[in-house]
Motif scaffolding. Structure first.
Motif, short mmCIF file in Angstrom:
data_model
loop_
_atom_site.label_atom_id
_atom_site.label_comp_id
_atom_site.label_asym_id
_atom_site.label_seq_id
_atom_site.Cartn_x
_atom_site.Cartn_y
_atom_site.Cartn_z
N UNK A 25 1.01 -1.31 0.07
CA UNK A 25 -0.08 0.08 -0.12
C UNK A 25 1.02 1.29 0.15
N UNK A 26 1.79 1.30 0.82
CA UNK A 26 2.73 2.47 0.82
C UNK A 26 3.64 2.64 -0.38
N UNK A 27 4.08 1.50 -1.03
CA UNK A 27 4.61 1.67 -2.35
C UNK A 27 3.51 2.21 -3.38
N UNK A 66 9.38 4.10 -1.63
CA UNK A 66 10.11 3.74 -2.96
C UNK A 66 11.23 2.92 -2.84
N UNK A 67 10.73 1.42 -2.50
CA UNK A 67 11.73 0.67 -2.25
C UNK A 67 12.29 -0.01 -3.59
N UNK A 68 13.66 -0.35 -3.87
CA UNK A 68 14.18 -0.72 -5.25
C UNK A 68 13.69 -2.18 -5.62
N UNK A 98 3.41 -7.04 -9.64
CA UNK A 98 3.79 -8.19 -9.47
C UNK A 98 4.61 -8.77 -8.28
N UNK A 99 5.53 -7.89 -7.88
CA UNK A 99 6.11 -8.27 -6.67
C UNK A 99 4.99 -8.62 -5.57
N UNK A 100 3.96 -7.74 -5.33
CA UNK A 100 2.84 -8.03 -4.26
C UNK A 100 2.54 -9.53 -4.71
N UNK A 137 12.55 -7.33 -2.70
CA UNK A 137 12.19 -6.12 -2.08
C UNK A 137 13.47 -5.09 -2.30
N UNK A 138 14.70 -5.34 -2.23
CA UNK A 138 15.73 -4.50 -2.25
C UNK A 138 16.52 -4.58 -3.20
N UNK A 139 16.62 -5.72 -4.50
CA UNK A 139 17.48 -5.88 -5.31
C UNK A 139 17.15 -5.26 -6.66
#
Length: 394
Positions: free
Chosen positions: A42-44, A50-52, A59-61, A111-113
């Motif tokens: 939701x925050x994204x 703004x996570x990388x 698709x990440x979700x 999440x960070x890659x």
């Protein structure tokens, strides 16, 4: 109903204990992920974060709910159950920590890659399910338990859907994965739900003879779901819609034979029956999507939030008690958790169908999701991190 004092066990809790049995670390990690993924998404989505991310946000979700959350539940249940089925020693200690590390690395890389090579992110994420299948498959093979092979086949098909999803970023494969998740429910839920219900009735001197399991019907339901997945992925949507109706009908017939209303007084049992009821609901909604143009997120949330998540919560609540040597008495607040997760699924599906307005629908279903898994963490963290009261392994 008398509650068990789970908080009293927290004094003996330790990280080492979490790695003494697969269900401990994976159930706890899965519940934590359930509480993290939704707010992060939701925050994204709203720009607060703004996570990388290593793949586009939607698709990440989807990946994390299917192949992060679900895979942890599969590992915790299967790697615990297969030891009981085959009479083999459980995966624990450093070996379990390494397996869990692969799962955790997948979550962190996605999440960070965002700046890392795709091959690295994909390889780590695609490694987890095969490792689980190898661990379980080795035990099944040596025990010559052919009955368990269908679970491994469905897991293999689920993994193929993950490969297609991460390589092509095509939601068709996430839909195929949801169908395979419901196929797993068909197998595992079809074993434990009528068996546990019959046992509960017999313990109370009640008649359990009416509860019926028909192997031919079980196999027909499973194969209809596998065919449904295959036709959906290959684009035969009209045939898929018809197969969805067939699979839903077969599943309803099975549920009728399990007679869930007979165990309505026991939350640890009615949660299983009610959760599996979401499978034919999801399949019927899928048929409506394919044949009548209904919103696709209605059936996908009936499957994911309803069938999969509700059954997972019911199963882990029971397994966490039974395998830690505690009475099968639900801790305080967990009936509310069961009600909350089903309400979350219902509201989310009604929101997808535009019966409930979007903002109140999304907001209330999210809050209910938090209540359900938050209560599980509050009541079960001490149970999962503490030794068995009887001093046995588990």
């Amino acid at each position: 109903m008398q509650a068990i004092p789970t908080s009293a066990t927290t004094n003996a809790a330790s990280i080492r204990q979490l790695f003494s049995y697969p269900f401990r670390i994976f159930f706890l990690s899965m519940a934590l992920l359930a509480l993290l993924v939704v707010p992060v998404w939701v925050m994204q989505l709203t720009g607060v974060l703004n996570l990388p991310l290593a793949m586009p946000g939607l698709f990440w979700h989807q990946h994390e709910m299917l192949f992060g959350f679900l895979s942890a539940a599969i590992a915790g249940f299967l790697l615990t159950a297969v030891c009981v089925w085959t009479g083999t020693n459980r995966t624990h200690g450093a070996r379990l920590a390494a397996l869990w590390g692969v799962w955790l690395a997948g979550r962190l890389l996605l999440a960070f890659g965002g700046g890392l090579p795709d091959w690295l992110v994909h390889t780590v994420n695609l490694a987890f399910l095969p490792l689980v299948m190898i661990d379980a498959g080795w035990r099944v093979w040596h025990a010559r338990q052919k009955r368990q092979l269908m679970i491994l086949v469905v897991l293999g098909l689920l993994w193929l859907m993950q490969i297609g999803f991460v390589l092509r970023l095509d939601m068709t494969y996430s839909y195929g994965a949801l169908i395979m998740a419901m196929a797993l429910i068909s197998i595992i839920g079809g074993r434990i739900t009528p068996a546990f219900s019959g046992g509960w009735l017999r313990q109370r001197g009640l008649d359990a003879s009416g509860i019926r399991m028909i192997p031919a019907l079980d196999m027909a339901t499973l194969f209809s779901m596998i065919l449904l997945m295959a036709t959906l992925v290959t684009g035969w949507h009209t045939l898929s819609g018809l197969l969805a109706i067939v699979a839903a009908t077969l599943m309803l017939v099975r549920l009728a034979g399990w007679k869930g209303w007979l165990v309505r007084k026991e939350p640890l049992l009615w949660i299983l029956h009610l959760s599996i009821l979401w499978v034919p609901v999801a399949l019927a909604l899928l048929a409506g999507t394919l044949l009548a143009g209904w919103p696709s997120n209605a059936w996908s949330h009936a499957a994911g939030t309803g069938a999969v998540s509700c059954l997972i919560l019911g199963v882990i609540a029971r397994v966490s008690l039974g395998h830690t040597g505690r009475p099968l008495v639900l801790p305080r607040g967990m009936v509310l958790a069961f009600v909350a997760i089903h309400l979350a699924a219902l509201i989310r599906v009604l929101t997808a169908l535009d019966i409930i307005p979007w903002h109140p629908g999304i907001g209330s279903s999210t809050v209910l999701w938090f209540v359900a898994f938050g209560l599980f963490l509050i009541r079960y963290t001490g149970v999962l991190a503490s030794p068995r009261p009887d001093g046995k392994e588990g």
